[in-house]
Write a protein that holds these residues in place. Sequence first.
Motif, short mmCIF file in Angstrom:
data_model
loop_
_atom_site.label_atom_id
_atom_site.label_comp_id
_atom_site.label_asym_id
_atom_site.label_seq_id
_atom_site.Cartn_x
_atom_site.Cartn_y
_atom_site.Cartn_z
N TYR A 154 7.33 18.08 15.78
CA TYR A 154 7.19 19.48 15.37
C TYR A 154 7.00 19.55 13.86
CZ TYR A 154 8.66 24.46 15.38
OH TYR A 154 8.74 25.82 15.24
N ALA A 155 7.79 18.76 13.12
CA ALA A 155 7.69 18.73 11.67
C ALA A 155 6.37 18.09 11.21
CB ALA A 155 8.87 17.95 11.08
N VAL A 156 5.93 17.05 11.91
CA VAL A 156 4.66 16.40 11.55
C VAL A 156 3.51 17.39 11.65
CG1 VAL A 156 2.98 14.66 12.29
CG2 VAL A 156 5.39 14.06 12.13
N GLY A 157 3.47 18.17 12.72
CA GLY A 157 2.41 19.16 12.86
C GLY A 157 2.46 20.23 11.78
N ALA A 158 3.67 20.71 11.48
CA ALA A 158 3.82 21.77 10.48
C ALA A 158 3.41 21.27 9.09
CB ALA A 158 5.26 22.27 10.47
N TYR A 159 3.87 20.09 8.71
CA TYR A 159 3.55 19.57 7.37
C TYR A 159 2.09 19.13 7.27
CZ TYR A 159 8.09 19.77 5.09
OH TYR A 159 9.23 20.21 4.47
N THR A 160 1.51 18.69 8.37
CA THR A 160 0.10 18.34 8.34
C THR A 160 -0.75 19.56 8.00
OG1 THR A 160 0.41 16.58 9.96
CG2 THR A 160 -1.83 17.42 9.68
N TYR A 161 -0.48 20.67 8.68
CA TYR A 161 -1.26 21.87 8.39
C TYR A 161 -0.96 22.38 6.98
CZ TYR A 161 -2.72 26.73 8.33
OH TYR A 161 -3.29 27.93 7.96
N ALA A 162 0.32 22.34 6.57
CA ALA A 162 0.68 22.83 5.24
C ALA A 162 -0.05 22.06 4.15
CB ALA A 162 2.19 22.74 5.05
N LEU A 163 -0.09 20.75 4.27
CA LEU A 163 -0.75 19.93 3.24
C LEU A 163 -2.26 20.06 3.30
CD1 LEU A 163 1.51 16.74 3.49
CD2 LEU A 163 1.45 18.41 1.63
N LEU A 164 -2.83 20.04 4.50
CA LEU A 164 -4.29 20.14 4.61
C LEU A 164 -4.79 21.50 4.14
CD1 LEU A 164 -4.99 18.42 8.06
CD2 LEU A 164 -5.42 17.50 5.78
N ILE A 215 14.68 13.15 6.64
CA ILE A 215 15.16 12.64 5.35
C ILE A 215 14.00 12.26 4.45
CG2 ILE A 215 16.43 10.73 4.29
CD1 ILE A 215 18.33 10.82 6.68
N VAL A 216 12.94 11.69 5.03
CA VAL A 216 11.76 11.37 4.24
C VAL A 216 11.15 12.64 3.65
CG1 VAL A 216 9.37 10.55 4.39
CG2 VAL A 216 11.21 9.21 5.42
N LEU A 217 11.02 13.67 4.45
CA LEU A 217 10.48 14.94 3.95
C LEU A 217 11.40 15.56 2.90
CD1 LEU A 217 9.25 16.53 7.30
CD2 LEU A 217 7.85 15.46 5.53
N LEU A 218 12.69 15.33 3.02
CA LEU A 218 13.64 15.91 2.08
C LEU A 218 13.63 15.20 0.74
CD1 LEU A 218 15.91 18.05 1.87
CD2 LEU A 218 17.51 16.28 2.61
N ASN A 219 13.33 13.90 0.74
CA ASN A 219 13.44 13.12 -0.50
C ASN A 219 12.10 12.77 -1.13
OD1 ASN A 219 16.50 12.24 -0.82
ND2 ASN A 219 16.01 12.09 1.36
N TRP A 220 11.02 12.82 -0.39
CA TRP A 220 9.70 12.49 -0.95
C TRP A 220 9.13 13.75 -1.60
CZ3 TRP A 220 5.32 9.66 2.19
CH2 TRP A 220 4.37 9.15 1.28
N THR A 221 9.64 14.08 -2.77
CA THR A 221 9.33 15.35 -3.42
C THR A 221 7.85 15.47 -3.78
OG1 THR A 221 11.56 15.33 -4.33
CG2 THR A 221 10.01 16.89 -5.29
N SER A 222 7.25 14.40 -4.26
CA SER A 222 5.86 14.47 -4.68
C SER A 222 4.91 14.70 -3.52
CB SER A 222 5.47 13.17 -5.40
OG SER A 222 5.63 12.04 -4.52
N PHE A 223 5.33 14.38 -2.32
CA PHE A 223 4.47 14.52 -1.15
C PHE A 223 4.74 15.82 -0.40
CE2 PHE A 223 3.93 13.83 3.48
CZ PHE A 223 2.56 13.65 3.51
#
Length: 428
Positions: A154-164, A215-223
Amino acid sequence: MTAAVISASSPLALRLRDALAVTVLGGLLALPFIGLVTVEEGGALTVRTRWGAWGATLAALFFGRLLLRAALDAWRSRRPARKRAVFSSGDAVLRRAAGTSLLAAALLLPVFFADNRYVIDTATTLGIYVMLGWGLNVVVGLAGLLDLGYVAFYAVGAYTYALLSTQFGWSFWEALPAAGALAALFGILLGYPVLRLRGDYLAIVTLGFGEIIRIVLLNWTSFSGGPNGIGGIPRPSFFGLAFARSAEGRTFHEFFGLEFSPMHRFIFLYYLIVVLALLTHALISRLRVLPTGRAWEALREDEIACKALGLNTTTVKLSAFATGAMLAGFAGVFFAARQGFISPESFTFAESATILAIVVLGGMGSQLGVVLAAAVLVVLPEVGRQFADYRMLVFGAAMVTIMAVKPTGLLARREPTVRLNPERSAAP
């Protein structure tokens, strides 16, 4: 000497023991909420006791549980024994009629609540959970693989659209298939290392996978923006027509000659999730009658028998993980587009637990059961808002009651997808 002794195994003794256990557990849980209360006196916070209210709660728990257990035992003893090895055609007709009625109600909802944003928003949230429940139902209900980290896809889909959309200018419709494909890839990456795991061990690994993604999404600030999340996510448009008062091109209300209303966008989002959910249902229903879906059901019933029949259980498991992850990715794209902002706090383990509860409560493998369970889990907390501090207590009590009456789910019966002899199977 004669004495009336209650046998330890008698129905009355079992009911008393059960009522006492429920009373002890409920009393411990109710003590900080009912037996103790904090008040401010002279600028200091003190604790007062309400033993009378707590004792009344204990009595209500004891006698209420005793009556409930007696009523359930009486109902089960009077219910005629039904040993049906086949499924009647009447059940299929009834379920089809129920599904058609729910679809009609979903399509007509904005007609009767066109000016009520609260109802439309709640129904949209319900559509998201129905779509997620159907996706997880592929993994848990059809393939029999316990997944506690489903929120990761669910998070992968949401962040994929947000970044693209924010970094590369992709539209909702362009990012939707890309996000689904990426989520399916993550599903395969999760499924491959856990091929040999079953039961609790599989659940622990999938739970860890979901937490790793968060946790990766929480700490990988630049991404991902870290705890600040990603904002300014574009909203979907109606074939290029924006839902705004004014825009560079023609807007939705200008094209159709309507007066501008912010409700147009909310109603469009509602119908969009309805269409996505219907496409999800059509896809799963079609897959169930294909060899892939029948392989999932065979894997759920007996993995060793699947191998003995020559089925490649590796491919079967990976296809289940990939399909369920893809559907979660689609739901994540819609969630990001609807909110306009996402952060890791939206994808915690509580979301995975809620989605799994929808599948289990509805009856694993049942499409209609997922809809009913999602309605219970989404609408019931909203109804309980009027109870203020006791909202979650009412919600928990309702859940316990449902599972006590229907321990295997609201629609728990597993009807075979394919019958060898439909005419004989339909006979009473």
